[in-house]
Design an enzyme around this catalytic site. Sequence first.
Site, PDB file in Angstrom:
ATOM      1  CG  HIS A  70      -0.445   0.328   2.502  1.00  0.00           C
ATOM      2  ND1 HIS A  70      -0.237  -0.610   3.474  1.00  0.00           N
ATOM      3  CD2 HIS A  70      -0.059   1.512   3.032  1.00  0.00           C
ATOM      4  CE1 HIS A  70       0.245  -0.023   4.558  1.00  0.00           C
ATOM      5  NE2 HIS A  70       0.364   1.266   4.318  1.00  0.00           N
ATOM      6  CG  ASP A 119      -0.170  -3.993   2.615  1.00  0.00           C
ATOM      7  OD1 ASP A 119       0.445  -3.508   1.649  1.00  0.00           O
ATOM      8  OD2 ASP A 119      -0.571  -3.323   3.586  1.00  0.00           O
ATOM      9  CB  SER A 219       2.803   1.683   6.220  1.00  0.00           C
ATOM     10  OG  SER A 219       1.545   1.987   6.736  1.00  0.00           O
ATOM     11  N   GLY A 220       5.003  -0.812   6.396  1.00  0.00           N
ATOM     12  CA  GLY A 220       6.145  -1.388   5.698  1.00  0.00           C
ATOM     13  C   GLY A 220       7.287  -1.774   6.600  1.00  0.00           C
TER      14      GLY A 220
END
Length: 276
Positions: A70, A119, A219-220
């Site tokens: 994402h 994801d 995120s990530g």
Amino acid sequence: MKLFKHNLFVLLAISLTPAYHGVEIIGGRKVKAHSKPYMVSIQVSEDHKTYTHWCGGALISENWVLTAAHCKATMQAKWKSQVVLGAHSLSQDKKSKQTVPIIKWIDYGKFNLKVLKDDIILLKLESNVKINKYVNVLKLPKTMVTDVKPGTSCSVAGWGRTSACSENASDTLLEVKLKVIDRKTCNSKDYYNHKPEVTQDMICVGDSKGRRDSCQGDSGGPLICNKMYIGIVSYGEGCADPKNPGVYTLLTKKYLDWINKTIKAQVYNMTAEELY
């Protein structure tokens, strides 16, 4: 409205405000400088001059970074992207830092922002980084990850805001300790209620009292459990909500196989499908 962990844009007719852009570690602490040499700051630039932190990630080889799909899906096509490694402070540590452009984003091919499955994405760097005491790889699991026992203590690190009310990102790397939550509980009516479904390729991690969390832009980043690289920060509703904990992509066999095939295929300038 579901609040994800990294953007301020409307995408696929879903309002993502106020999530995604920026990093937020709630209830965390400062990390010992350069104790996590695998941590990557993925940065973007709209004017191709000034870069800002966008997502976290982990260096898994000299020219590959693993992060969340994402992070790419919520970027605009005209933006340029790069990674910064060897940073404890994003504004300082100039001698330890390495900055490398990203030349290719390769996702698993099945990511869907509506259901949030798969994801996961690989970033190929323009050149190899220099491995040293400030920059080093995070090893992928050697054995198949099927699941992690509920109650297991894990950690997540990232740069950014330290409260949901703050608009300013933390300049230094922060870390937070969290615990794995049973998947059945996470899918229950009082939690996510299967909207979206927390699958066997995902794992819920949070704090039962809502004191600590990863959020908005972590995120990530890598999820570390029992000193192993177990997962990737994916999504969550709100920040530090005990009934809406963070959901992470679990590095199961299918993802590890894909990572290895993709990297191997790129060496021969092929797709993973062409390689086999």
